[in-house]
Design a protein around this motif. Structure first.
Motif, PDB file in Angstrom:
ATOM      1  N   SER A 140       0.862  -1.168   0.000  1.00  0.00           N
ATOM      2  CA  SER A 140       0.000   0.000   0.000  1.00  0.00           C
ATOM      3  C   SER A 140       0.907   1.229   0.000  1.00  0.00           C
ATOM      4  O   SER A 140       1.966   1.212   0.630  1.00  0.00           O
ATOM      5  CB  SER A 140      -0.864  -0.020   1.268  1.00  0.00           C
ATOM      6  OG  SER A 140      -1.600   1.160   1.420  1.00  0.00           O
ATOM      7  N   MET A 141       0.506   2.275  -0.718  1.00  0.00           N
ATOM      8  CA  MET A 141       1.321   3.472  -0.809  1.00  0.00           C
ATOM      9  C   MET A 141       0.536   4.676  -0.302  1.00  0.00           C
ATOM     10  O   MET A 141      -0.680   4.779  -0.539  1.00  0.00           O
ATOM     11  CB  MET A 141       1.749   3.712  -2.248  1.00  0.00           C
ATOM     12  CG  MET A 141       2.570   2.584  -2.850  1.00  0.00           C
ATOM     13  SD  MET A 141       4.114   2.279  -1.977  1.00  0.00           S
ATOM     14  CE  MET A 141       4.972   3.840  -2.257  1.00  0.00           C
TER      15      MET A 141
ATOM     16  N   VAL B  34      -2.451  12.482   3.691  1.00  0.00           N
ATOM     17  CA  VAL B  34      -3.052  13.130   2.533  1.00  0.00           C
ATOM     18  C   VAL B  34      -3.878  12.125   1.733  1.00  0.00           C
ATOM     19  O   VAL B  34      -5.069  12.342   1.490  1.00  0.00           O
ATOM     20  CB  VAL B  34      -1.970  13.757   1.628  1.00  0.00           C
ATOM     21  CG1 VAL B  34      -2.592  14.323   0.361  1.00  0.00           C
ATOM     22  CG2 VAL B  34      -1.198  14.830   2.380  1.00  0.00           C
ATOM     23  N   ALA B  35      -3.249  11.030   1.302  1.00  0.00           N
ATOM     24  CA  ALA B  35      -3.940  10.054   0.470  1.00  0.00           C
ATOM     25  C   ALA B  35      -3.221   8.724   0.547  1.00  0.00           C
ATOM     26  O   ALA B  35      -2.025   8.673   0.848  1.00  0.00           O
ATOM     27  CB  ALA B  35      -4.000  10.524  -0.979  1.00  0.00           C
ATOM     28  N   ALA B  36      -3.952   7.650   0.267  1.00  0.00           N
ATOM     29  CA  ALA B  36      -3.354   6.320   0.250  1.00  0.00           C
ATOM     30  C   ALA B  36      -4.076   5.457  -0.777  1.00  0.00           C
ATOM     31  O   ALA B  36      -5.258   5.675  -1.066  1.00  0.00           O
ATOM     32  CB  ALA B  36      -3.424   5.673   1.632  1.00  0.00           C
ATOM     33  N   ILE B  37      -3.343   4.476  -1.287  1.00  0.00           N
ATOM     34  CA  ILE B  37      -3.898   3.556  -2.268  1.00  0.00           C
ATOM     35  C   ILE B  37      -3.482   2.150  -1.882  1.00  0.00           C
ATOM     36  O   ILE B  37      -2.331   1.907  -1.496  1.00  0.00           O
ATOM     37  CB  ILE B  37      -3.439   3.938  -3.695  1.00  0.00           C
ATOM     38  CG1 ILE B  37      -4.151   3.082  -4.739  1.00  0.00           C
ATOM     39  CG2 ILE B  37      -1.924   3.856  -3.838  1.00  0.00           C
ATOM     40  CD1 ILE B  37      -3.994   3.635  -6.164  1.00  0.00           C
ATOM     41  N   ALA B  38      -4.420   1.227  -1.988  1.00  0.00           N
ATOM     42  CA  ALA B  38      -4.168  -0.138  -1.574  1.00  0.00           C
ATOM     43  C   ALA B  38      -3.170  -0.827  -2.508  1.00  0.00           C
ATOM     44  O   ALA B  38      -2.903  -0.375  -3.613  1.00  0.00           O
ATOM     45  CB  ALA B  38      -5.479  -0.924  -1.540  1.00  0.00           C
ATOM     46  N   ALA B  39      -2.668  -1.960  -2.033  1.00  0.00           N
ATOM     47  CA  ALA B  39      -1.731  -2.759  -2.818  1.00  0.00           C
ATOM     48  C   ALA B  39      -2.418  -3.366  -4.044  1.00  0.00           C
ATOM     49  O   ALA B  39      -3.637  -3.289  -4.198  1.00  0.00           O
ATOM     50  CB  ALA B  39      -1.167  -3.868  -1.942  1.00  0.00           C
TER      51      ALA B  39
ATOM     52  N   ALA C   8      -3.744   2.415   4.527  1.00  0.00           N
ATOM     53  CA  ALA C   8      -3.861   2.955   5.876  1.00  0.00           C
ATOM     54  C   ALA C   8      -3.716   4.470   5.889  1.00  0.00           C
ATOM     55  O   ALA C   8      -3.032   5.055   5.045  1.00  0.00           O
ATOM     56  CB  ALA C   8      -2.797   2.333   6.782  1.00  0.00           C
ATOM     57  N   THR C   9      -4.353   5.095   6.874  1.00  0.00           N
ATOM     58  CA  THR C   9      -4.275   6.547   7.015  1.00  0.00           C
ATOM     59  C   THR C   9      -3.337   6.980   8.143  1.00  0.00           C
ATOM     60  O   THR C   9      -3.035   8.155   8.267  1.00  0.00           O
ATOM     61  CB  THR C   9      -5.675   7.129   7.271  1.00  0.00           C
ATOM     62  OG1 THR C   9      -6.188   6.568   8.492  1.00  0.00           O
ATOM     63  CG2 THR C   9      -6.625   6.783   6.134  1.00  0.00           C
TER      64      THR C   9
ATOM     65  N   TYR D  71       3.163   2.772   8.261  1.00  0.00           N
ATOM     66  CA  TYR D  71       4.062   2.753   7.113  1.00  0.00           C
ATOM     67  C   TYR D  71       5.477   2.368   7.504  1.00  0.00           C
ATOM     68  O   TYR D  71       6.005   2.814   8.520  1.00  0.00           O
ATOM     69  CB  TYR D  71       4.018   4.103   6.401  1.00  0.00           C
ATOM     70  CG  TYR D  71       2.711   4.270   5.658  1.00  0.00           C
ATOM     71  CD1 TYR D  71       1.546   4.661   6.324  1.00  0.00           C
ATOM     72  CD2 TYR D  71       2.613   3.963   4.305  1.00  0.00           C
ATOM     73  CE1 TYR D  71       0.333   4.752   5.663  1.00  0.00           C
ATOM     74  CE2 TYR D  71       1.416   4.069   3.631  1.00  0.00           C
ATOM     75  CZ  TYR D  71       0.277   4.457   4.320  1.00  0.00           C
ATOM     76  OH  TYR D  71      -0.919   4.538   3.656  1.00  0.00           O
ATOM     77  N   ASP D  72       6.070   1.523   6.648  1.00  0.00           N
ATOM     78  CA  ASP D  72       7.379   0.944   6.932  1.00  0.00           C
ATOM     79  C   ASP D  72       8.527   1.743   6.331  1.00  0.00           C
ATOM     80  O   ASP D  72       9.632   1.759   6.882  1.00  0.00           O
ATOM     81  CB  ASP D  72       7.439  -0.483   6.370  1.00  0.00           C
ATOM     82  CG  ASP D  72       6.282  -1.340   6.866  1.00  0.00           C
ATOM     83  OD1 ASP D  72       5.444  -1.745   6.037  1.00  0.00           O
ATOM     84  OD2 ASP D  72       6.232  -1.575   8.079  1.00  0.00           O
ATOM     85  N   TYR D  73       8.304   2.356   5.198  1.00  0.00           N
ATOM     86  CA  TYR D  73       9.376   3.052   4.482  1.00  0.00           C
ATOM     87  C   TYR D  73       8.898   4.443   4.069  1.00  0.00           C
ATOM     88  O   TYR D  73       7.714   4.620   3.718  1.00  0.00           O
ATOM     89  CB  TYR D  73       9.789   2.263   3.240  1.00  0.00           C
ATOM     90  CG  TYR D  73      10.234   0.860   3.535  1.00  0.00           C
ATOM     91  CD1 TYR D  73       9.408  -0.225   3.264  1.00  0.00           C
ATOM     92  CD2 TYR D  73      11.484   0.618   4.112  1.00  0.00           C
ATOM     93  CE1 TYR D  73       9.814  -1.512   3.553  1.00  0.00           C
ATOM     94  CE2 TYR D  73      11.890  -0.668   4.405  1.00  0.00           C
ATOM     95  CZ  TYR D  73      11.045  -1.730   4.119  1.00  0.00           C
ATOM     96  OH  TYR D  73      11.443  -2.999   4.424  1.00  0.00           O
ATOM     97  N   TRP D  74       9.844   5.374   4.083  1.00  0.00           N
ATOM     98  CA  TRP D  74       9.542   6.768   3.765  1.00  0.00           C
ATOM     99  C   TRP D  74      10.569   7.343   2.800  1.00  0.00           C
ATOM    100  O   TRP D  74      11.746   6.996   2.858  1.00  0.00           O
ATOM    101  CB  TRP D  74       9.556   7.620   5.049  1.00  0.00           C
ATOM    102  CG  TRP D  74       8.452   7.284   5.983  1.00  0.00           C
ATOM    103  CD1 TRP D  74       8.421   6.267   6.903  1.00  0.00           C
ATOM    104  CD2 TRP D  74       7.181   7.928   6.055  1.00  0.00           C
ATOM    105  NE1 TRP D  74       7.216   6.262   7.560  1.00  0.00           N
ATOM    106  CE2 TRP D  74       6.436   7.269   7.064  1.00  0.00           C
ATOM    107  CE3 TRP D  74       6.599   9.007   5.397  1.00  0.00           C
ATOM    108  CZ2 TRP D  74       5.142   7.652   7.409  1.00  0.00           C
ATOM    109  CZ3 TRP D  74       5.316   9.384   5.738  1.00  0.00           C
ATOM    110  CH2 TRP D  74       4.592   8.708   6.735  1.00  0.00           C
ATOM    111  N   GLY D  75      10.092   8.241   1.931  1.00  0.00           N
ATOM    112  CA  GLY D  75      11.003   8.989   1.092  1.00  0.00           C
ATOM    113  C   GLY D  75      11.531  10.213   1.818  1.00  0.00           C
ATOM    114  O   GLY D  75      11.179  10.464   2.983  1.00  0.00           O
ATOM    115  N   GLN D  76      12.358  10.983   1.119  1.00  0.00           N
ATOM    116  CA  GLN D  76      12.978  12.170   1.709  1.00  0.00           C
ATOM    117  C   GLN D  76      12.101  13.408   1.610  1.00  0.00           C
ATOM    118  O   GLN D  76      12.368  14.408   2.270  1.00  0.00           O
ATOM    119  CB  GLN D  76      14.324  12.439   1.024  1.00  0.00           C
ATOM    120  CG  GLN D  76      15.358  11.367   1.296  1.00  0.00           C
ATOM    121  CD  GLN D  76      15.666  11.244   2.779  1.00  0.00           C
ATOM    122  OE1 GLN D  76      16.006  12.222   3.439  1.00  0.00           O
ATOM    123  NE2 GLN D  76      15.523  10.051   3.326  1.00  0.00           N
TER     124      GLN D  76
END
Length: 125
Positions: free
Chosen positions: A33-34, A48-53, A106-107, A112-117
């Motif tokens: 999921s992102m 802000v927003a999320a989309i399922a796998a 998820a909101t 969340y496991d990983y994050w960008g910069q």
């Protein structure tokens, strides 16, 4: 590990549009999921927003962006997008992409496991 790299931020006038992209390094991208979150100085990072796998049939949006922002994904390109329309100065923030192995759009940022910069979005009035 998964590396996430955001792009597409910048300066835009109120009422304008931007499209953010987030490229993921992992070939199992489709199983995650992102999400997109944003943060301004002195404030908590907010959803802000999320989309399922997988096919991304399930999406979630913060009330403040519903009807203006659209999240989508292209699993062949390991990329998630955030199309932002009708931008206002209140949307000014650093925008972060995140990946969640739970897969359910998820909101909560704790999911969340990983994050960008992050990428800066500035909307001028």
């Amino acid at each position: 590990q998964m590396q996430l790299v955001e792009s597409g931020g910048g300066l835009v006038q109120a009422g304008g549009s931007l499209r953010l992209s987030c490229l993921a390094s992992r070939t199992t991208f489709s199983a995650y999921s992102m999400g997109w979150f944003r943060q301004t100085p002195g404030k908590e990072r907010e959803f802000v927003a999320a989309i399922a796998a997988w096919s991304g049939l399930r999406t979630n949006y913060a009330d403040s962006v519903k009807g203006r922002f659209t999240i989508s994904r292209d699993n062949a390109k390991n990329t998630v997008y955030l199309q932002m329309n009708s931008l206002s100065p209140e949307d000014t923030a650093v925008y972060y992409c995140a990946a969640d192995s739970g897969g359910l759009a998820a909101t909560r940022k704790g999911s969340y496991d990983y994050w960008g910069q992050g990428t800066q979005v500035t909307v001028s009035s």
